[in-house]
Scaffold this motif. Structure first.
Motif, mmCIF file in Angstrom:
data_model
loop_
_atom_site.group_PDB
_atom_site.id
_atom_site.type_symbol
_atom_site.label_atom_id
_atom_site.label_comp_id
_atom_site.label_asym_id
_atom_site.label_seq_id
_atom_site.Cartn_x
_atom_site.Cartn_y
_atom_site.Cartn_z
ATOM 1 N N PHE A 153 -41.636 49.025 35.438
ATOM 2 C CA PHE A 153 -41.314 51.127 35.921
ATOM 3 C C PHE A 153 -39.751 50.891 35.137
ATOM 4 N N LEU A 154 -39.323 52.078 33.603
ATOM 5 C CA LEU A 154 -37.795 51.517 33.008
ATOM 6 C C LEU A 154 -37.303 53.272 33.709
ATOM 7 N N GLY A 155 -37.914 54.048 34.572
ATOM 8 C CA GLY A 155 -36.992 55.329 35.194
ATOM 9 C C GLY A 155 -37.910 56.466 35.005
ATOM 10 N N VAL A 156 -37.383 57.954 35.750
ATOM 11 C CA VAL A 156 -38.354 58.953 35.904
ATOM 12 C C VAL A 156 -38.380 59.042 34.320
ATOM 13 N N GLY A 157 -37.038 59.672 34.201
ATOM 14 C CA GLY A 157 -38.155 60.674 33.010
ATOM 15 C C GLY A 157 -38.399 59.597 32.017
ATOM 16 N N ASN A 158 -38.304 58.146 31.737
ATOM 17 C CA ASN A 158 -38.522 57.534 30.351
ATOM 18 C C ASN A 158 -40.121 57.744 31.095
ATOM 19 N N ARG A 162 -43.719 59.810 28.701
ATOM 20 C CA ARG A 162 -44.495 58.504 28.029
ATOM 21 C C ARG A 162 -46.286 59.486 28.424
ATOM 22 N N SER A 163 -45.872 60.465 29.985
ATOM 23 C CA SER A 163 -46.626 60.639 30.061
ATOM 24 C C SER A 163 -47.543 61.986 29.423
ATOM 25 N N GLY A 164 -46.209 62.673 28.867
ATOM 26 C CA GLY A 164 -46.279 64.060 28.260
ATOM 27 C C GLY A 164 -46.711 63.321 26.629
ATOM 28 N N LEU A 165 -46.864 62.022 26.000
ATOM 29 C CA LEU A 165 -47.064 61.675 25.094
ATOM 30 C C LEU A 165 -48.359 61.482 25.113
ATOM 31 N N PHE A 166 -48.578 60.425 26.264
ATOM 32 C CA PHE A 166 -50.084 60.082 26.825
ATOM 33 C C PHE A 166 -51.377 60.857 27.072
ATOM 34 N N PHE A 167 -50.782 62.294 27.506
ATOM 35 C CA PHE A 167 -52.281 63.594 27.912
ATOM 36 C C PHE A 167 -52.205 64.249 26.226
ATOM 37 N N LEU A 168 -50.962 64.143 25.834
ATOM 38 C CA LEU A 168 -51.194 64.114 23.947
ATOM 39 C C LEU A 168 -51.931 63.458 23.438
ATOM 40 N N ALA A 169 -51.949 61.937 23.818
ATOM 41 C CA ALA A 169 -52.499 61.751 22.550
ATOM 42 C C ALA A 169 -54.516 61.727 23.299
ATOM 43 N N GLU A 170 -54.117 61.722 24.471
ATOM 44 C CA GLU A 170 -54.972 61.941 25.028
ATOM 45 C C GLU A 170 -56.568 63.081 24.064
ATOM 46 N N ILE A 171 -55.606 64.187 24.075
ATOM 47 C CA ILE A 171 -56.463 65.318 23.815
ATOM 48 C C ILE A 171 -56.696 65.288 21.763
ATOM 49 N N THR A 246 -53.114 54.194 25.049
ATOM 50 C CA THR A 246 -53.040 52.850 26.273
ATOM 51 C C THR A 246 -51.273 52.251 26.702
ATOM 52 N N PHE A 247 -51.169 51.772 24.875
ATOM 53 C CA PHE A 247 -50.615 51.464 24.583
ATOM 54 C C PHE A 247 -48.306 52.306 24.889
ATOM 55 N N ILE A 248 -49.051 53.702 24.789
ATOM 56 C CA ILE A 248 -47.969 54.461 25.271
ATOM 57 C C ILE A 248 -47.734 54.832 27.003
ATOM 58 N N LEU A 249 -48.718 54.807 27.354
ATOM 59 C CA LEU A 249 -48.412 54.445 28.699
ATOM 60 C C LEU A 249 -47.807 53.638 29.371
ATOM 61 N N MET A 250 -48.029 52.217 28.791
ATOM 62 C CA MET A 250 -47.993 50.897 29.098
ATOM 63 C C MET A 250 -46.898 50.441 29.163
ATOM 64 N N GLY A 251 -46.375 51.396 27.677
ATOM 65 C CA GLY A 251 -44.927 51.403 27.363
ATOM 66 C C GLY A 251 -44.646 49.958 26.399
ATOM 67 N N LYS A 252 -45.609 49.974 25.976
ATOM 68 C CA LYS A 252 -46.321 48.415 24.658
ATOM 69 C C LYS A 252 -45.736 49.129 23.770
ATOM 70 N N ILE A 253 -45.349 50.295 23.064
ATOM 71 C CA ILE A 253 -44.915 50.747 22.170
ATOM 72 C C ILE A 253 -43.739 51.386 22.138
#
Length: 292
Positions: A153-158, A162-171, A246-253
């Motif tokens: 867990f890297l903080g609420v802001g992070n 990442r959630s915003g980038l993830f859902f954009l990547a999902e679309i 998936t990497f975006i949400l996991m924080g792998k990148i």
């Protein structure tokens, strides 16, 4: 622009309501994916346990091609849930059915774009699956994985970024998948059947998208030829259909790599749409109407 959206919005709404009306179909997909997750879980647990036993090190300290055991289990769970949401496009089946029963003739004379209606239908399906399953399951899974220490867990802001980038990547991944389905659907104009094409498409997409194994495994291979192939495949359109979101949400990148992945995915989406347009322009001249 508003009139354009109003023209095609009913297709998205119809797909949305259709899936809400037939919730049992979604839960059947869910059961199949849960079984797939369990199989993958036991397979990767066996692989890491074997490496742990042979190396004489604790399971949680084993690293295989850049993945720890916890990261691999997190990856398997998130990417399968992601696939539930994204791989719902029926564009290929719809095109094949319309060609086979002759209803393609009626579709072609309507004052709408043959391609755009599929785009809005896929987006409608994406939103309905996200509301029914995707978002609730991802929230629960991510929370459990974080509390159990599988994902840091890297903080609420992070997390919000990442959630915003993830859902954009999902679309984008949904549109990319639908575009890929559209290209294979156009081949039905020539073959008049899609069963074989469907299996070929699924095989290509499942493997190259990283759903079965992360494509980064090939990049980290000890064999130079496999490593070179992996570096090429890292820029293929398929890794942006599942692996990179998936990497975006996991924080792998990091953020820069995440944004770059979105831009490359958009570039591939434009390329796929151009290819689909060229194939359609040629196929429509040779279409054979069946069924009436």
């Amino acid at each position: 622009m508003i009139s354009f959206i109003k023209k095609y919005l009913p297709f998205a709404r119809a797909s949305f309501l259709d899936l809400l009306a037939y919730k049992f179909v979604i839960f059947c997909w869910l059961i199949v994916d849960i079984l797939s997750i369990l199989v993958s879980f036991f397979v990767w647990t066996a692989v890491f346990s074997s490496s742990s036993a042979s190396g004489g090190i604790p399971l949680n300290q084993v690293v295989i091609n850049g993945f720890t055991y916890k990261e691999m289990i997190s990856y398997v769970l998130i990417i399968f849930l992601f696939s539930i949401c994204v791989n719902t496009s029926n564009t290929m089946d719809a095109i094949s059915s319309e060609v086979q029963d002759g209803s393609i003739a009626m579709q072609l004379i309507k004052p709408i774009s043959y391609r755009v209606r599929f785009i809005f239908s896929s987006l409608g399906t994406l939103f309905s699956v996200n509301i029914l399953l995707g978002i609730p399951l991802l929230i629960v899974s991510y929370t459990v994985l974080t509390l159990c220490g599988f994902i840091p867990f890297l903080g609420v802001g992070n997390l919000l970024i990442r959630s915003g980038l993830f859902f954009l990547a999902e679309i984008i991944a949904c549109l990319l998948t639908d575009s890929f389905n559209y290209i294979f659907g156009i081949f039905s104009f020539y073959t008049l059947a899609s069963f074989g094409l469907f299996n070929i498409k699924n095989g290509i997409q499942s493997f190259l998208s990283g759903t079965l194994i992360p494509m980064t495994f090939m990049k980290n291979s000890s064999w130079s030829i496999v490593r070179n192939i992996g570096m090429v495949l890292d820029y293929s359109p398929f890794v942006y259909m599942a692996q990179y979101p998936t990497f975006i949400l996991m924080g792998k990148i990091d953020y820069l790599t995440s944004v770059n992945s979105l831009l490359i995915a958009i570039a591939w989406l434009v390329a796929f749409e151009l290819i689909g347009h060229l194939l359609y322009s040629n196929a429509i001249k040779k279409v054979i109407i069946q069924g009436g």
